[in-house]
Design a protein around this motif. Structure first.
Motif, mmCIF file in Angstrom:
data_model
loop_
_atom_site.group_PDB
_atom_site.id
_atom_site.type_symbol
_atom_site.label_atom_id
_atom_site.label_comp_id
_atom_site.label_asym_id
_atom_site.label_seq_id
_atom_site.Cartn_x
_atom_site.Cartn_y
_atom_site.Cartn_z
ATOM 1 N N ILE A 287 0.818 -1.208 0.000
ATOM 2 C CA ILE A 287 0.000 0.000 0.000
ATOM 3 C C ILE A 287 0.859 1.269 0.000
ATOM 4 O O ILE A 287 0.482 2.278 -0.609
ATOM 5 N N TYR A 288 2.050 1.226 0.637
ATOM 6 C CA TYR A 288 2.927 2.401 0.616
ATOM 7 C C TYR A 288 3.374 2.697 -0.814
ATOM 8 O O TYR A 288 3.431 3.840 -1.247
ATOM 9 N N ALA B 35 0.382 3.966 -2.865
ATOM 10 C CA ALA B 35 0.083 5.357 -2.537
ATOM 11 C C ALA B 35 1.122 6.284 -3.165
ATOM 12 O O ALA B 35 0.777 7.324 -3.725
ATOM 13 N N LYS C 58 10.159 6.926 16.198
ATOM 14 C CA LYS C 58 9.616 7.835 15.191
ATOM 15 C C LYS C 58 8.424 7.199 14.488
ATOM 16 O O LYS C 58 7.445 7.860 14.171
ATOM 17 N N TRP C 59 8.517 5.897 14.249
ATOM 18 C CA TRP C 59 7.441 5.180 13.566
ATOM 19 C C TRP C 59 6.309 4.822 14.524
ATOM 20 O O TRP C 59 5.259 4.348 14.103
ATOM 21 N N PHE D 298 -6.954 5.938 0.486
ATOM 22 C CA PHE D 298 -7.093 4.506 0.747
ATOM 23 C C PHE D 298 -7.851 4.258 2.048
ATOM 24 O O PHE D 298 -7.904 5.114 2.929
ATOM 25 N N GLU E 15 -7.071 2.387 4.572
ATOM 26 C CA GLU E 15 -6.244 2.476 5.776
ATOM 27 C C GLU E 15 -5.434 3.761 5.814
ATOM 28 O O GLU E 15 -4.508 3.881 6.595
ATOM 29 N N ALA F 214 -2.945 4.800 4.454
ATOM 30 C CA ALA F 214 -1.666 4.600 3.756
ATOM 31 C C ALA F 214 -0.749 5.805 3.900
ATOM 32 O O ALA F 214 -0.054 6.189 2.976
ATOM 33 N N LEU F 215 -0.764 6.422 5.082
ATOM 34 C CA LEU F 215 0.174 7.511 5.330
ATOM 35 C C LEU F 215 1.544 6.913 5.568
ATOM 36 O O LEU F 215 1.664 5.752 5.946
ATOM 37 N N PHE F 216 2.580 7.723 5.349
ATOM 38 C CA PHE F 216 3.936 7.220 5.531
ATOM 39 C C PHE F 216 4.388 7.469 6.968
ATOM 40 O O PHE F 216 4.518 8.614 7.387
ATOM 41 N N PRO F 217 4.648 6.412 7.706
ATOM 42 C CA PRO F 217 4.988 6.590 9.124
ATOM 43 C C PRO F 217 6.349 7.254 9.346
ATOM 44 O O PRO F 217 6.627 7.711 10.442
#
Lengths: 265, 258
Positions: A158-159, A162, A258-259, B82, B84, B86-89
């Protein structure tokens, strides 16, 4: 100072106190075994005798020189390892069937003992710096390679979807999505590779070198100087611990924080 | 003016060696400024259709025309929100919103100006420097919407973006999304399995058949906005869609049992 930092300091202090207690207990048991005379003195010196050896090798420069040489070799070989490992890892991603094939050998490559590279390296390259570095590179490069490959493959699709949807492609996609998304897992591979390199450099030095930590360890054995053997072992242990704890582990913690990966309850 | 056209979209999936027809000739015309909602039984291929519109999946046959030109790849002219988020952590909220702009090479000043505007619109200004794990699910979806709008797409695609939200947050966002739609005049395609969501949001609701899927019926909802979830006048649309869907859900269940 916030409540949180105070708590953290308190926790760090407790951890340090526990570690100190553990070390004290270990030295106590050691001293006890020595005093009871279970082993002859030449086989097991007392903690004080080892401390004296430490003082000796610190003041005659042997220790720093050895540590310096060993770390120098290690860093140079590790840098080579990272470069080659990462490049091969990326190639494995790019060419799928190549990646799959190489990956199917990974268990054998990762489990291959570093010492087993020594005879090969001596005959191929010789008793020199490059021979030692070759052993270190061969012992850690596969770990980097496989972790690069699997870290990238395990990125949630999904990353990438996107990112592509927002117009990222080619090098931009790689630089701004693939690499950061794979980082938490890459760091774990890096730590593993570091510990493999560390095993390898000491092993190679014992067998192939005339300087370095592994060398003073083996000199200690040849001269029946158990104090020097133990002093070298303690040094090896300490450096391994410090690098992992204060460099690689710190880095991993930082990224995980950070995550938000440590927020599981 | 026709913004987007789906022409006879067919798509099969490989399922344990069997080819399963997911989409069997979907035709859809989307006018500029439309708010289209797609509803259908679960697994009917509505998300697949949206992915095809986005260019993330390729149809077996048929084509998607955007402003009369066939689309080839995934691109920022059709941004997707999306399910979920789908953001970037690894990025802060503000960098998530600016991501697409950065990819299209827009300079820093302009980027921050745009991201400020959309963060403000989604009431996220205070969280600009937070990381995504620090946000609630509802706020994450706000960021995802801001991120998609910041690209100023021709069409905004939304794939069940509110499915994971609690009902209060969802009701709030349903109103906000209508206001944003009126303000930005964006063309939106919104996929959902939730009939009330489709009635509140859509000016057209497309009901998908059970697979192999195509559009079974289009229901036009011409009703004042902002529509609220509790508005009783929306009930008749709700029941109209429900009637269309019922037989499809039954068919779907039969498929699953066999």
């Amino acid at each position: 100072m916030s409540d949180n930092t105070l708590k953290k300091r308190k926790r760090n202090f407790d951890d340090a106190a526990n570690a100190a207690l553990f070390i004290a207990a270990f030295i106590g048991v050691w001293q006890l075994v020595f005093t009871l005379g279970i082993f002859p003195q030449i086989s097991l010196p007392s903690p004080t005798m080892v401390a004296e050896t430490f003082v000796k090798i610190i003041f005659n420069g042997t220790l720093f020189w050895s540590v310096g040489v060993t770390l120098g070799r290690l860093l140079a070989a590790f840098a080579v390892s990272i470069t080659i490992g990462a490049l091969v890892g990326f190639t494995m991603i790019k060419f799928k069937s190549f990646g799959k094939t190489l990956n199917s050998f990974s268990a054998g490559l990762l489990a291959f003992p570093s010492i087993a590279w020594v005879p090969f390296s001596i005959l191929l390259i010789g008793f020199n710096e490059f021979g030692i570095m070759f052993v270190v590179v061969m012992s850690s490069v596969f770990s980097i390679m496989i972790s690069t490959y699997s870290s990238i493959r395990n990125i949630p699709p999904i990353y990438l979807d996107a990112a592509k949807n927002m117009g990222a492609k080619g090098f931009l996609l790689f630089r701004h999505v693939t690499i950061p998304a794979a980082t938490p897992s890459l760091i774990i591979g890096l730590r593993q590779a570091w510990s493999f390199s560390w095993h390898a450099v000491i092993g190679a030095e014992i067998l192939m070198s005339i300087v370095g930590l592994g060398h003073i360890l083996s000199v200690g054995r040849e001269f029946l100087d158990m104090s020097q053997v133990i002093a070298s072992m303690i040094t090896i242990f300490t450096i391994g611990l410090l690098v992992d704890r204060f460099l690689l582990h710190k880095l991993e913690d930082k990224i995980r924080a950070k995550w938000g990966l440590d927020n599981h309850r | 003016m026709t913004k987007l056209q789906a022409r006879n979209i067919v798509k099969h999936f490989d399922h344990n060696g069997n080819s399963v027809a997911a989409l069997d000739g979907v035709n859809l015309n989307v006018e500029e400024g439309d708010f289209i909602c797609i509803v259908g039984p679960s697994g009917c291929g509505k998300s697949t259709f949206l992915n095809i519109v986005a260019g993330l999946e390729k149809p077996d046959s048929g084509e998607i025309l955007l402003n009369g030109k066939p689309i080839s790849d995934s691109g920022p002219d059709r941004t997707m929100v999306f399910q979920e988020g789908a953001l970037f952590p690894w990025l802060k909220v503000i960098d998530n919103v600016e991501f697409g702009l950065k990819m299209s090479g827009i300079p820093k000043d302009e980027r921050s100006e745009i991201s400020q505007r959309y963060l403000d619109m989604m009431q996220l200004t205070k969280f600009a420097n937070s990381y995504t794990y620090q946000l609630s699910t509802g706020m994450k979806q706000r960021v995802a919407i801001a991120r998609a709008l910041a690209m100023d797409p021709e069409i905004l695609l939304m794939d069940e973006p509110f499915a994971a939200l609690d009902s209060q947050t969802r009701d709030l966002l349903l109103v906000e999304l209508q206001l944003i739609w009126e303000r930005t005049k964006k063309t939106i395609i919104f996929v959902t399995h939730n009939i009330s969501e489709s009635v509140i949001l859509g000016n057209k609701v497309e009901v998908f058949k059970n697979r192999p899927s195509k559009i079974k019926k289009e229901i036009i909802i011409d009703y004042r906005r902002p529509r609220l979830a509790e508005d009783e006048n929306l009930q008749k649309y709700y029941h109209q869609i429900l009637d269309e869907l019922k037989s499809e859900v039954i068919a779907r269940t039969k498929d699953e049992i066999q």
